[in-house]
Every structure is written in structure tokens, then in C-alpha cells.
Design a protein around this motif. Sequence first.
Motif, PDB file in Angstrom:
ATOM      1  N   GLY A   1      11.260 -13.807  19.860  1.00 48.90           N
ATOM      2  CA  GLY A   1       9.926 -13.428  19.406  1.00 48.90           C
ATOM      3  C   GLY A   1       9.670 -11.942  19.428  1.00 48.90           C
ATOM      4  N   PHE A   2      10.703 -11.179  19.109  1.00 49.56           N
ATOM      5  CA  PHE A   2      10.582  -9.716  19.183  1.00 49.56           C
ATOM      6  C   PHE A   2       9.567  -9.181  18.175  1.00 49.56           C
ATOM      7  CE2 PHE A   2      11.888  -5.406  17.992  1.00 49.56           C
ATOM      8  CZ  PHE A   2      12.087  -4.815  19.218  1.00 49.56           C
ATOM      9  N   PHE A   3       9.546  -9.740  16.965  1.00 47.39           N
ATOM     10  CA  PHE A   3       8.674  -9.245  15.911  1.00 47.39           C
ATOM     11  C   PHE A   3       7.499 -10.179  15.662  1.00 47.39           C
ATOM     12  CE2 PHE A   3      12.609  -7.040  14.454  1.00 47.39           C
ATOM     13  CZ  PHE A   3      12.099  -5.745  14.422  1.00 47.39           C
ATOM     14  N   ARG A   4       6.385  -9.580  15.295  1.00 43.31           N
ATOM     15  CA  ARG A   4       5.244 -10.287  14.724  1.00 43.31           C
ATOM     16  C   ARG A   4       4.828  -9.529  13.468  1.00 43.31           C
ATOM     17  NH1 ARG A   4       1.069 -10.019  19.126  1.00 43.31           N
ATOM     18  NH2 ARG A   4      -0.131 -11.537  17.910  1.00 43.31           N
ATOM     19  N   THR A   5       3.929 -10.092  12.690  1.00 44.36           N
ATOM     20  CA  THR A   5       3.519  -9.454  11.441  1.00 44.36           C
ATOM     21  C   THR A   5       2.117  -8.871  11.595  1.00 44.36           C
ATOM     22  OG1 THR A   5       4.868 -10.975  10.152  1.00 44.36           O
ATOM     23  CG2 THR A   5       3.150  -9.771   8.981  1.00 44.36           C
ATOM     24  N   MET A   6       2.005  -7.590  11.278  1.00 47.77           N
ATOM     25  CA  MET A   6       0.750  -6.860  11.397  1.00 47.77           C
ATOM     26  C   MET A   6       0.235  -6.545   9.989  1.00 47.77           C
ATOM     27  SD  MET A   6       0.216  -3.460  13.768  1.00 47.77           S
ATOM     28  CE  MET A   6       1.076  -2.277  12.719  1.00 47.77           C
ATOM     29  N   HIS A   7      -1.061  -6.539   9.824  1.00 48.49           N
ATOM     30  CA  HIS A   7      -1.667  -6.231   8.532  1.00 48.49           C
ATOM     31  C   HIS A   7      -2.688  -5.103   8.716  1.00 48.49           C
ATOM     32  CE1 HIS A   7      -0.015  -9.887   6.638  1.00 48.49           C
ATOM     33  NE2 HIS A   7      -0.225 -10.445   7.824  1.00 48.49           N
ATOM     34  N   HIS A   8      -2.755  -4.234   7.719  1.00 46.74           N
ATOM     35  CA  HIS A   8      -3.781  -3.188   7.714  1.00 46.74           C
ATOM     36  C   HIS A   8      -4.454  -3.202   6.353  1.00 46.74           C
ATOM     37  CE1 HIS A   8      -5.879   0.616   8.036  1.00 46.74           C
ATOM     38  NE2 HIS A   8      -5.594   0.613   9.338  1.00 46.74           N
ATOM     39  N   PRO A   9      -5.777  -3.156   6.309  1.00 45.99           N
ATOM     40  CA  PRO A   9      -6.465  -3.264   5.007  1.00 45.99           C
ATOM     41  C   PRO A   9      -6.154  -2.128   4.049  1.00 45.99           C
ATOM     42  CG  PRO A   9      -8.008  -2.700   6.784  1.00 45.99           C
ATOM     43  CD  PRO A   9      -6.733  -3.096   7.436  1.00 45.99           C
ATOM     44  N   ARG A  10      -5.653  -0.994   4.544  1.00 41.46           N
ATOM     45  CA  ARG A  10      -5.330   0.130   3.669  1.00 41.46           C
ATOM     46  C   ARG A  10      -3.841   0.201   3.327  1.00 41.46           C
ATOM     47  NH1 ARG A  10      -9.379   3.894   2.633  1.00 41.46           N
ATOM     48  NH2 ARG A  10     -11.364   2.983   3.269  1.00 41.46           N
ATOM     49  N   ILE A  11      -3.070  -0.759   3.792  1.00 36.38           N
ATOM     50  CA  ILE A  11      -1.624  -0.774   3.520  1.00 36.38           C
ATOM     51  C   ILE A  11      -1.299  -2.101   2.842  1.00 36.38           C
ATOM     52  CG2 ILE A  11       0.680  -0.714   4.552  1.00 36.38           C
ATOM     53  CD1 ILE A  11      -0.545   0.982   6.807  1.00 36.38           C
ATOM     54  N   ALA A  12      -0.671  -2.014   1.686  1.00 36.51           N
ATOM     55  CA  ALA A  12      -0.482  -3.201   0.852  1.00 36.51           C
ATOM     56  C   ALA A  12       0.457  -4.224   1.480  1.00 36.51           C
ATOM     57  CB  ALA A  12       0.030  -2.778  -0.526  1.00 36.51           C
ATOM     58  N   GLU A  13       1.555  -3.762   2.039  1.00 36.09           N
ATOM     59  CA  GLU A  13       2.587  -4.681   2.505  1.00 36.09           C
ATOM     60  C   GLU A  13       2.362  -5.099   3.959  1.00 36.09           C
ATOM     61  OE1 GLU A  13       4.962  -5.936   0.587  1.00 36.09           O
ATOM     62  OE2 GLU A  13       4.082  -4.825  -1.085  1.00 36.09           O
ATOM     63  N   PRO A  14       2.694  -6.347   4.299  1.00 36.89           N
ATOM     64  CA  PRO A  14       2.687  -6.743   5.710  1.00 36.89           C
ATOM     65  C   PRO A  14       3.666  -5.879   6.507  1.00 36.89           C
ATOM     66  CG  PRO A  14       2.921  -8.643   4.268  1.00 36.89           C
ATOM     67  CD  PRO A  14       3.101  -7.437   3.413  1.00 36.89           C
ATOM     68  N   MET A  15       3.368  -5.646   7.771  1.00 39.66           N
ATOM     69  CA  MET A  15       4.155  -4.749   8.598  1.00 39.66           C
ATOM     70  C   MET A  15       4.769  -5.494   9.775  1.00 39.66           C
ATOM     71  SD  MET A  15       1.454  -1.588   8.693  1.00 39.66           S
ATOM     72  CE  MET A  15       2.531  -0.603   9.743  1.00 39.66           C
ATOM     73  N   PRO A  16       6.105  -5.604   9.841  1.00 31.65           N
ATOM     74  CA  PRO A  16       6.726  -6.162  11.048  1.00 31.65           C
ATOM     75  C   PRO A  16       6.458  -5.227  12.228  1.00 31.65           C
ATOM     76  CG  PRO A  16       8.280  -5.964   9.229  1.00 31.65           C
ATOM     77  CD  PRO A  16       7.083  -5.175   8.850  1.00 31.65           C
ATOM     78  N   ALA A  17       6.051  -5.790  13.348  1.00 27.78           N
ATOM     79  CA  ALA A  17       5.695  -4.968  14.500  1.00 27.78           C
ATOM     80  C   ALA A  17       6.191  -5.608  15.781  1.00 27.78           C
ATOM     81  CB  ALA A  17       4.178  -4.787  14.568  1.00 27.78           C
ATOM     82  N   GLU A  18       6.474  -4.778  16.768  1.00 29.35           N
ATOM     83  CA  GLU A  18       6.948  -5.292  18.042  1.00 29.35           C
ATOM     84  C   GLU A  18       5.865  -6.090  18.736  1.00 29.35           C
ATOM     85  OE1 GLU A  18       6.499  -2.530  21.661  1.00 29.35           O
ATOM     86  OE2 GLU A  18       7.336  -1.236  20.100  1.00 29.35           O
ATOM     87  N   SER A  19       6.296  -7.003  19.580  1.00 32.68           N
ATOM     88  CA  SER A  19       5.363  -7.824  20.340  1.00 32.68           C
ATOM     89  C   SER A  19       5.226  -7.244  21.750  1.00 32.68           C
ATOM     90  CB  SER A  19       5.842  -9.276  20.357  1.00 32.68           C
ATOM     91  OG  SER A  19       4.845 -10.115  20.875  1.00 32.68           O
ATOM     92  N   ALA A  20       5.119  -8.099  22.748  1.00 27.04           N
ATOM     93  CA  ALA A  20       4.896  -7.661  24.124  1.00 27.04           C
ATOM     94  C   ALA A  20       6.083  -6.853  24.641  1.00 27.04           C
ATOM     95  CB  ALA A  20       4.656  -8.873  25.017  1.00 27.04           C
ATOM     96  N   PRO A  21       5.889  -6.016  25.683  1.00 30.22           N
ATOM     97  CA  PRO A  21       6.963  -5.146  26.179  1.00 30.22           C
ATOM     98  C   PRO A  21       8.101  -5.868  26.874  1.00 30.22           C
ATOM     99  CG  PRO A  21       4.988  -4.920  27.517  1.00 30.22           C
ATOM    100  CD  PRO A  21       4.602  -5.732  26.333  1.00 30.22           C
ATOM    101  N   ALA A  22       7.942  -7.138  27.150  1.00 27.77           N
ATOM    102  CA  ALA A  22       9.007  -7.966  27.729  1.00 27.77           C
ATOM    103  C   ALA A  22       8.625  -9.413  27.449  1.00 27.77           C
ATOM    104  CB  ALA A  22       9.140  -7.714  29.233  1.00 27.77           C
ATOM    105  N   VAL A  23       9.478 -10.326  27.836  1.00 35.27           N
ATOM    106  CA  VAL A  23       9.121 -11.748  27.756  1.00 35.27           C
ATOM    107  C   VAL A  23       8.503 -12.129  29.096  1.00 35.27           C
ATOM    108  CG1 VAL A  23       9.996 -14.092  27.486  1.00 35.27           C
ATOM    109  CG2 VAL A  23      10.927 -12.241  26.081  1.00 35.27           C
ATOM    110  N   PHE A  24       7.220 -12.455  29.073  1.00 32.83           N
ATOM    111  CA  PHE A  24       6.474 -12.809  30.278  1.00 32.83           C
ATOM    112  C   PHE A  24       6.155 -14.299  30.270  1.00 32.83           C
ATOM    113  CE2 PHE A  24       5.283  -8.420  29.299  1.00 32.83           C
ATOM    114  CZ  PHE A  24       5.284  -7.777  30.525  1.00 32.83           C
ATOM    115  N   GLN A  25       5.825 -14.802  31.444  1.00 34.58           N
ATOM    116  CA  GLN A  25       5.264 -16.150  31.530  1.00 34.58           C
ATOM    117  C   GLN A  25       3.753 -16.129  31.391  1.00 34.58           C
ATOM    118  OE1 GLN A  25       6.696 -17.844  35.237  1.00 34.58           O
ATOM    119  NE2 GLN A  25       8.424 -18.824  34.220  1.00 34.58           N
ATOM    120  N   HIS A  26       3.115 -15.063  31.907  1.00 31.96           N
ATOM    121  CA  HIS A  26       1.652 -15.081  31.994  1.00 31.96           C
ATOM    122  C   HIS A  26       0.960 -13.926  31.289  1.00 31.96           C
ATOM    123  CE1 HIS A  26       1.952 -18.486  34.600  1.00 31.96           C
ATOM    124  NE2 HIS A  26       2.599 -17.814  35.534  1.00 31.96           N
ATOM    125  N   VAL A  27       1.681 -12.952  30.790  1.00 28.46           N
ATOM    126  CA  VAL A  27       1.073 -11.864  30.017  1.00 28.46           C
ATOM    127  C   VAL A  27       1.099 -12.256  28.547  1.00 28.46           C
ATOM    128  CG1 VAL A  27       1.282  -9.453  29.299  1.00 28.46           C
ATOM    129  CG2 VAL A  27       1.656 -10.095  31.694  1.00 28.46           C
TER     130      VAL A  27
END
Length: 774
Positions: free
Chosen positions: A702-728
Motif C-alpha cells: 500500500g505504498f501509493f494512493r491516488t491524490m487529486h487537485h482541482p487545478r491539476i488535470a491528472e490524478p497524482m500517485p502519492a505516498e501513504s503513511a511513513p510506515a506500515v502501522f497497526q494503529h496510525v
Amino acid sequence: MDENLPLTGVRVLDRTDGLGETTSRLLADLGADVIRVEPAAGAASRQREPLVDGVSLYYATHNANKRAVVVDGDDFLRLIDTADILVTNAAADLGALRERRPGLVVVAVTDYGLTGPYRDWQATEWTHLALGGVLSRSGLPGREPLLPPGSMAYESAAAQAAWAALLAHYAGTGDLVDVSVYEATARVLDPGFGIGGSATGGVPAANGPRGRPDARHLYPIFRCADGWVRICVLAPRQWQGMFTWLGEPAEFADPALANLGKRFAAAGKIYPAIGRLFATRTREQIVAEGQRHGVPTAALLSPTEVLHAEQFTARSAFTAVDGVPGALMPNGVVEIDGRRAGVRTPAPAPGRDTAEVLASLPPAVPPAAPRAGRSLPLTGLRVLDLGVIVVGAELGRLFADMGAEVIKVENKAFPDGSRQTFDGSAISPSFAYGHRNKLGLGLNLRAPEGIEIFKRLVAESDVVVSNFKPGTMESLGLGHDELAAINPGIVVADSSAFGPSGPWSRRMGYGPLVRATTGLSGLWRYLDDEAGHSDASTIYPDHVAARIEAVAILAKLIARRRTGRGGTVSVAQAEVILGQLPHQLALESIRPGSLVPIGNAQPGDAPRGVYPCAGDDEWCVVTVRDDEDWRRLDGVLQTGLDLPTARDRIARRDQIDALVSAWTSARSPRRAMAELQAAGVPAAMMQRVPELLDDPHLADRGFFRTMHHPRIAEPMPAESAPAVFQHVAEPPLEPAPLPGEHSRAILRRVLGLPGEEIDALIAAGIVEHGLVEA
């Protein structure tokens, strides 16, 4: 124990061996009681090269400020029962420890993480650089890619692990924190899906060319009378200073050259003129003249020059290595409340503190109740973010991602350089990466009314961050003393190129200049090309410096729970780089000339290097660490060579390299990597930044998630949490703000200002508001 350090009272157990030792060292520097738990024979890293008079400079530099014990069985469990954080490389028994102590934060620092298809793969510094997307952008067009110097992947991952550890600790209910060096390399060292330098014009590395870009025009290096110098001419005012310095030649008088893109297009004419200006001047003369003309300039220093440079001497950036006469090592990378959080005690002898630790164990901490669900640990904090360019953006984003309300304060008269784009867009993908989850407030801090509004916000906030030239905040009447009088609990953090004190403190600083001055640029070049410097496209150390500063700020917030007081945090980017070359600089201090460029001829065993694969500009890194690695590699290659020792292999390095090259050239890089890893050989393809999106291991975790910005046409792959957590929880993905986008809403909600007063402030130019209202 120093009661003034912020992590006083936090107990950390360190069961690492090599990998992860810097993580616990950062926590120890900040005052945590770090106890190394080692086997009776001592950790293997005690024998890690370089060794001088029987002392491992690696161990000495990575384990200062810690205590060491030899315990097992019930005694180890007694330690677990009193600990707050456990840092380990092991994957075994973590579940049992978490079951015993649900409130314990267990930080597992491994090469690929505890899960995923690569979890059992072999790795080295160089394989991480290759697979993490760094190698593909290092080097010059038409040549083989160039492995960066030092241990930046592992050292940067350690900073990421420290940040993740303190996030879980701050949450207060225990967690299993799964940190992968591979993932940290991709997101911390020089992230392809993150904010880039202002010279990139807002274009992230993910959108760059397929091959290694010729980025030397961004931050050019010129030969001079006694070496090399680098300049960073980015802003229009800096170009005006360079134009004046050149004597205002008519051929460069076109006002259009104030535009960054136009200047870069004309580099073929401008740079030769600068080269002629510099050719007869010394480095010292050029740096001094650059300061006078407002042109950011730096000399490329050698490692020995760095060790004795006036700035680092004045700031006590180096200290002695215990047991090695004359040796120096970096003395910590953070200042807390105006004091360096540096080396207090040397690295301990094996088991030195066993009796003392066991005799003074406090009562067991009652186990916390198991917690279900996930949350953002920094929810409820408010950060006033005056940060600019990369390190400033990244620091605020780290807090915003984890739930803090981060208010980016800026104004049109002094725009953030990272808003600069080649095409004039209102917002760029690079800016959107660096400022997601923040709110935008336009405020004129050159006006007394603007200062007053800022101070009112300070009264309602927890943290103020900036990375201006040292002294700027004080000149605005916003130094720590003034802000602490308003809010004693405020944490005021700053970062700069060279730190808030010393003869270089007021120098204009950018990452490329810091790399030059710390010796890194000189090390980052091809062996056969004296002018083949190849660090122009990297953004290092901005992202790792931001994480180190974030760790220190969060440590101060943890201390505030105990003391009720805030304080100051200060980080110098130059000292971050020095802190990531600790054992290499220690050896250089007693053996001048030992720290030199090595290109792709990695020292030690053989084979080690970058090898061609089938296809266009495709490569694979292969690194043999020891005899067992060689036996595994030879089992794949079937060389027929009888080379049982490293000495045997080093003597035949050229022949072995030819055999490896012939084997890899017949395979795609991914196939070569897979076959070698299946045999247990550390190997990695040179993965390009866009290829990270299709990496099966990153997808599985789950390293990547998809980010959207209303002023940028294309969806943006973006990093997720800084590590794999159980509770964060995973961070939200709110779009980065336009300038002043949320000004009205912030002033209404936080300060309770009525609409007519806000209108009057906007009309007077004190407050700016964007086109989009919150």
C-alpha cells in the motif's frame, strides 16, 4: 542523564545490529535512555569496517549516548516491561512481545518490511539506491548510471524510522511499526513523487525524462583558480546580481532573462561568460563576491577541508572518537533550546551497563488496554508554517499528514520559490505534493498589523516552523523569546543551510550549495572525469533534514506534556549531511585522503557494481558481501573459477565483472534481479521512478494512493503513511492551497474576527485571500 533534553524519561531498547542503529542514536541524542541489548559476543557491527586499533569507527559513531547490556530470558522480559519503544531488525517473536506489552511501540527496521513478495530478499545500500529510483537519476547522459557516495539510503531510512517511532509513541497506546528501507529510500532520499527544487519549475521527477537528465545547468559547477565552485541563480533578483557581477554585458540585458526557463535556454552563452569570470579567481574570492552581489555561491570542499572548516569548528560540529586518538566524528545534528544535542557519552563496551541497568529497573509499566481502529496521532495540534522551498514544505507536510492543522503563511511580496513554474500555472504537481493537507493564509508580515495577527495565531498554536536566513524571524519581532512570552508552550523550529551561528550562518543556502560545501558534490562524480559531478538532479538532503527536524519537534512536544514548556529546535542542512557520513569522516580525520570518489568501483569484495542488461539503458546492481554470497552467485553463473576468499576475488575483479556483465546482458533487468535474488544474491534492477507504480512489493504494502487537485488535470500517485502501522491511520489527501485560499476561514474560526474586520484587513493589504474561499 540530561534533564533538559526532550526525551528524558523515554526508555528505548535497541536490538539492532547495523541496520537501524542510527534510529536509536537519534533518539538517544534527544535524551532517551537507549539500552543496547546484545549477545554475549557483542553485536556484529562492533567489527564492522573501518577498524582502527581494534575500534570500529562505524560502531563508535552509530552508538554514542547509549548503554549496553547482555541479557536474555527473564531479564530481557523485565526490560520489555519497563520500555516505551523497542527498535529491532528481527521479524520473529514480535507478536508475542506485543501481546505481553500492548502499550509497547515495536519498530521493526528491515530491508523490505515484514510483509510483501520481497520480504526475504537480500539487500545492500546499493541495491536500495537502484530499486528505489535514485540510481536512475544519478549520472550523466550517455554514461552508465552512477552510484551515489556514502550510506545515504540506510541513514535516511533511519531518520524515517525515528519519525515513525515517535509518532506511535506520541499516540500513547502502542503499535507495531513496520519500516522498510526500500520504501524509505523511495520516499525520503530523493522522492520521485514529492516536492522538487525550485529550479525544476514545478515538474516532479516522475514527469522527467526516461534517461538520466543532464541537470548540470540547474546548479552549475565552474572550475576556478584553485578548484571548483557552484552557483544557484534561481530568483530574478539573483539573476540581476549575476548580471551586475558580469559587468552588465549588453548580450545579457534582455529583461526576459529574469525568467528561469529563458535563462536555462540561454545557458550555452551565459555559462561560458561566468566561467571566464571565475577562471582567475580563487574559491574564497568567488564566494565573497557572490555574497556581495546576492548570488548564492559555494566552494566545493574536500572532506579534509570540511573537517577543519571555520564554520563547523565554530559550531563544534565535530567531536573526538573515544579510543582513537586524533579521530573526529559528527557531533549530533540537532540543537535544542540553543544547545547542541550531541555526544555526551561514547559508544559502550559490550555489556558495560548490565549490572547498573538491572539494578535500577523501575517498576513495570502497566500494560495499556489493546486498542482497535486507527487514528492520526497529531490531531489537535496547530502548526504555523512559514517554511519555503523543499525542506520547509516537507516539514509542514509531515505534520499535516498525521492530523495536525498546518497553516501555510505566505504573501505575494515574498512568494514561496516552490510556487515558481515554467508555464505560469497557479499550482504545480511538485507544490501539490509538498503542501497537501495544509490550509493557506495570506498575511503581510512586513506590516505591524500582520505581525499582530500572527502573534494572535501563535497564542492559539503549538508549533511555528520556518527556514529563512538566520535572524529573519528576530528582525520581524517573531523570535522565540517574543513568541514564548505570548505562549510559553510554543515550539519554535528553524532550519537553515549552515545553522543559526558561525561565520557562514548568513550565507544564502540551497541544497546544492550545501552538498558542495560539505564535500558531497566532490565525492559524487565519475572516477575518470574530474568535471563529471552528478548530484545536480538530486534534492538531498532536504527531505531527510525535514524528518530529523520533525523528530526533534515531536520530541519537544512530548517533553511539553511533562514540563508545560515549549522551546526551540534548530537544524542545519550541512550538519545533516555530515551526520550521514559519520564513520567515513572519522576515518578521513586520521587518514586524510581515504574519503574520495569511488564511482561504481565499490570497495570491498567482488563483484560489486552496476552491470548492463538487455534493452536500452537498462542496468542491474549486483553486490557480493562475503564468501557465502559468492558461492550463491557462482552457483548461478557457473564461472568455474576457484575464488574462495575476498582477496582472491578482488585480484580477479575485472574478469569477474566481465562474466557478470555477459550474464546480465542476456537478461532483462527484472529477470536478472529475480534470478539472483532467488539464489540469495543481493541484486536489484535500476528502477525508474514511473516503474515504482507497478512494483508488486510496493503495491502489496500500500505504498501509493491516488491524490487529486482541482487545478491539476491528472490524478497524482502519492505516498501513504511513513510506515506500515497497526494503529496510525493513512494520511488524508486534501489538496494543497492556493495563496491565501483559506484566509477568511482561518481568521474567523481561529481568531473569531468578524467579516467586516477581515474585509478591512484585505482592503488594507494586510491579509490576502485567494480565488477559492473555504
